[in-house]
Design a protein around this motif. Sequence first.
Motif, PDB file in Angstrom:
ATOM      1  N   ILE A   1       0.381   5.131   0.913  1.00  0.00           N
ATOM      2  CA  ILE A   1      -0.148   4.467   0.023  1.00  0.00           C
ATOM      3  C   ILE A   1      -0.932   5.335  -0.898  1.00  0.00           C
ATOM      4  O   ILE A   1      -1.748   6.203  -0.314  1.00  0.00           O
ATOM      5  CB  ILE A   1      -0.977   3.295   0.195  1.00  0.00           C
ATOM      6  CG1 ILE A   1      -0.211   2.319   1.183  1.00  0.00           C
ATOM      7  CG2 ILE A   1      -1.517   2.631  -1.122  1.00  0.00           C
ATOM      8  CD1 ILE A   1      -1.110   1.135   1.722  1.00  0.00           C
ATOM      9  N   TYR A   2      -0.490   5.719  -2.367  1.00  0.00           N
ATOM     10  CA  TYR A   2      -1.177   6.556  -3.130  1.00  0.00           C
ATOM     11  C   TYR A   2      -1.775   5.722  -4.320  1.00  0.00           C
ATOM     12  O   TYR A   2      -1.330   5.136  -5.164  1.00  0.00           O
ATOM     13  CB  TYR A   2      -0.147   7.645  -3.814  1.00  0.00           C
ATOM     14  CG  TYR A   2       0.619   8.425  -2.815  1.00  0.00           C
ATOM     15  CD1 TYR A   2      -0.035   9.576  -2.566  1.00  0.00           C
ATOM     16  CD2 TYR A   2       1.756   8.309  -2.234  1.00  0.00           C
ATOM     17  CE1 TYR A   2       0.608  10.595  -1.756  1.00  0.00           C
ATOM     18  CE2 TYR A   2       2.427   8.879  -1.664  1.00  0.00           C
ATOM     19  CZ  TYR A   2       1.666  10.283  -1.209  1.00  0.00           C
ATOM     20  OH  TYR A   2       2.495  11.289  -0.170  1.00  0.00           O
ATOM     21  N   PRO A   3      -3.219   5.651  -4.038  1.00  0.00           N
ATOM     22  CA  PRO A   3      -4.167   4.805  -5.082  1.00  0.00           C
ATOM     23  C   PRO A   3      -3.794   5.098  -6.378  1.00  0.00           C
ATOM     24  O   PRO A   3      -3.854   4.152  -7.129  1.00  0.00           O
ATOM     25  CB  PRO A   3      -5.644   5.106  -4.342  1.00  0.00           C
ATOM     26  CG  PRO A   3      -5.440   5.558  -3.156  1.00  0.00           C
ATOM     27  CD  PRO A   3      -4.221   6.311  -2.907  1.00  0.00           C
ATOM     28  N   LYS A   4      -3.587   6.344  -6.801  1.00  0.00           N
ATOM     29  CA  LYS A   4      -3.583   6.784  -8.251  1.00  0.00           C
ATOM     30  C   LYS A   4      -2.093   6.188  -8.715  1.00  0.00           C
ATOM     31  O   LYS A   4      -2.218   5.828  -9.868  1.00  0.00           O
ATOM     32  CB  LYS A   4      -3.488   8.314  -8.293  1.00  0.00           C
ATOM     33  CG  LYS A   4      -3.453   8.683  -9.690  1.00  0.00           C
ATOM     34  CD  LYS A   4      -3.796  10.281  -9.807  1.00  0.00           C
ATOM     35  CE  LYS A   4      -4.129  10.769 -11.165  1.00  0.00           C
ATOM     36  NZ  LYS A   4      -4.136  12.047 -11.317  1.00  0.00           N
ATOM     37  N   GLU A   5      -1.318   5.920  -7.918  1.00  0.00           N
ATOM     38  CA  GLU A   5       0.235   5.360  -8.388  1.00  0.00           C
ATOM     39  C   GLU A   5      -0.029   3.950  -8.590  1.00  0.00           C
ATOM     40  O   GLU A   5       0.880   3.363  -9.171  1.00  0.00           O
ATOM     41  CB  GLU A   5       1.034   5.765  -7.516  1.00  0.00           C
ATOM     42  CG  GLU A   5       1.581   7.332  -7.218  1.00  0.00           C
ATOM     43  CD  GLU A   5       2.692   7.601  -6.185  1.00  0.00           C
ATOM     44  OE1 GLU A   5       3.140   6.554  -5.812  1.00  0.00           O
ATOM     45  OE2 GLU A   5       2.815   8.741  -6.209  1.00  0.00           O
ATOM     46  N   LEU A   6      -1.038   3.133  -8.203  1.00  0.00           N
ATOM     47  CA  LEU A   6      -1.287   1.721  -8.045  1.00  0.00           C
ATOM     48  C   LEU A   6      -2.058   1.271  -9.331  1.00  0.00           C
ATOM     49  O   LEU A   6      -2.319  -0.055  -9.550  1.00  0.00           O
ATOM     50  CB  LEU A   6      -1.811   0.965  -6.921  1.00  0.00           C
ATOM     51  CG  LEU A   6      -0.730   1.495  -5.681  1.00  0.00           C
ATOM     52  CD1 LEU A   6      -1.459   0.876  -4.528  1.00  0.00           C
ATOM     53  CD2 LEU A   6       0.373   0.664  -5.645  1.00  0.00           C
ATOM     54  N   THR A   7      -2.839   2.480 -10.038  1.00  0.00           N
ATOM     55  CA  THR A   7      -3.764   2.037 -10.991  1.00  0.00           C
ATOM     56  C   THR A   7      -3.120   1.212 -12.206  1.00  0.00           C
ATOM     57  O   THR A   7      -3.868   0.117 -12.594  1.00  0.00           O
ATOM     58  CB  THR A   7      -4.526   3.275 -11.719  1.00  0.00           C
ATOM     59  OG1 THR A   7      -3.435   4.060 -12.049  1.00  0.00           O
ATOM     60  CG2 THR A   7      -4.989   4.151 -10.461  1.00  0.00           C
ATOM     61  N   ASP A   8      -1.918   1.309 -12.630  1.00  0.00           N
ATOM     62  CA  ASP A   8      -1.494   0.568 -13.784  1.00  0.00           C
ATOM     63  C   ASP A   8      -0.990  -0.786 -13.258  1.00  0.00           C
ATOM     64  O   ASP A   8      -1.220  -1.814 -13.841  1.00  0.00           O
ATOM     65  CB  ASP A   8       0.054   1.313 -14.130  1.00  0.00           C
ATOM     66  CG  ASP A   8      -0.497   2.496 -15.069  1.00  0.00           C
ATOM     67  OD1 ASP A   8      -1.644   2.523 -15.345  1.00  0.00           O
ATOM     68  OD2 ASP A   8       0.564   3.219 -15.281  1.00  0.00           O
ATOM     69  N   GLU A   9      -0.411  -0.982 -11.981  1.00  0.00           N
ATOM     70  CA  GLU A   9      -0.155  -2.158 -11.754  1.00  0.00           C
ATOM     71  C   GLU A   9      -1.210  -3.147 -11.272  1.00  0.00           C
ATOM     72  O   GLU A   9      -1.077  -4.225 -11.304  1.00  0.00           O
ATOM     73  CB  GLU A   9       0.702  -2.306 -10.373  1.00  0.00           C
ATOM     74  CG  GLU A   9       1.415  -3.365  -9.893  1.00  0.00           C
ATOM     75  CD  GLU A   9       2.518  -3.456  -8.934  1.00  0.00           C
ATOM     76  OE1 GLU A   9       3.085  -4.284  -8.268  1.00  0.00           O
ATOM     77  OE2 GLU A   9       2.969  -2.055  -8.482  1.00  0.00           O
ATOM     78  N   LEU A  10      -2.141  -2.373 -10.564  1.00  0.00           N
ATOM     79  CA  LEU A  10      -3.421  -3.407 -10.195  1.00  0.00           C
ATOM     80  C   LEU A  10      -4.486  -3.320 -11.457  1.00  0.00           C
ATOM     81  O   LEU A  10      -5.346  -4.049 -11.207  1.00  0.00           O
ATOM     82  CB  LEU A  10      -4.022  -2.569  -9.064  1.00  0.00           C
ATOM     83  CG  LEU A  10      -3.047  -2.858  -7.810  1.00  0.00           C
ATOM     84  CD1 LEU A  10      -3.840  -1.973  -6.854  1.00  0.00           C
ATOM     85  CD2 LEU A  10      -2.830  -4.089  -7.489  1.00  0.00           C
ATOM     86  N   ARG A  11      -4.181  -2.624 -12.673  1.00  0.00           N
ATOM     87  CA  ARG A  11      -5.095  -2.723 -13.775  1.00  0.00           C
ATOM     88  C   ARG A  11      -6.532  -2.288 -13.175  1.00  0.00           C
ATOM     89  O   ARG A  11      -7.462  -2.854 -13.444  1.00  0.00           O
ATOM     90  CB  ARG A  11      -5.056  -4.031 -14.400  1.00  0.00           C
ATOM     91  CG  ARG A  11      -3.596  -4.237 -15.172  1.00  0.00           C
ATOM     92  CD  ARG A  11      -3.770  -5.722 -15.824  1.00  0.00           C
ATOM     93  NE  ARG A  11      -2.302  -5.752 -16.288  1.00  0.00           N
ATOM     94  CZ  ARG A  11      -1.915  -6.965 -16.934  1.00  0.00           C
ATOM     95  NH1 ARG A  11      -3.156  -7.687 -17.417  1.00  0.00           N
ATOM     96  NH2 ARG A  11      -0.985  -7.162 -17.532  1.00  0.00           N
TER      97      ARG A  11
END
Length: 278
Positions: free
Chosen positions: A90-100
């Motif tokens: 899981i790469y936190p940076k890649e989830l920033t847009d989806e999780l806002r």
Amino acid sequence: MRSCRRAANINIDRGWIDDEAGLSGRRSVSKIGGSERGDPVAAGRLSPEETTMKLSISPQKALEVGAENLVYTHLRQMVMRHELPPGQRIYPKELTDELRASVTPIREALIRLSTETVVNEVPHLGFFTPDVTNADLRFLYESNRLALQWTLDEIVRPDRKTGLLKPPDEVTHAALASPLEAVETTDLLFMHLVRHSNEIHAMRNVSIFCARTFFSRLRECKRSEEKRKEVVRLCRLYAERDFGGLREALDDFHEEGRNGLSKTSDLLDGGTESSAAA
């Protein structure tokens, strides 16, 4: 294997007690899915204004607490529904847009999830979604069965002093619902039931079962309406306090779950909830 302490048609006369009163005459705090259900702030049931009054913190801090809980809840659902495939980093940076959200609250949510074993944290490497194998699932079904059966033994114990926690409305008024609602209602029932054990290890086992088997149970509910009817029956037996019937129904639920794993094993490799609808 049936429990040797089986008792048919057991019905407890003690009435339901308010969740706020707890099991021992005081406010009960129980970890469910990482939130403290006895604490309305931790469970996210208070507005920022109410949180500020209760904790004497700034409105900005209250908003941050609420946002962190939202990130945690969304991320937990993504793992449980295999929107983040099993065995993947899981790469936190890649989830920033989806999780806002920024990387920091996402990492904090992942740390929280790792303490609940919903995700795995590997030193120097980061966070990974857990692999799901049939052997793992069989073990989880058996450990969950034992935790719930042990809880039922505690509930019907002759020297039990307290009443029973009032079931959530979703359990009391359970009806045939969508596959997703059926699985969520099952989890709500199991987590509510195990609270009567007052045993943190039993609660943890059930919480892990709910998270790790969520996807496979969702697939089964999509395949079979009988699975959804089974959920309604479990809820009805609990609401009616037919603990003898509930014990047998829980044995059947877990046995059928273990037996059905071979039918769904091909669906556990990288599938998602959206693909389940296909």
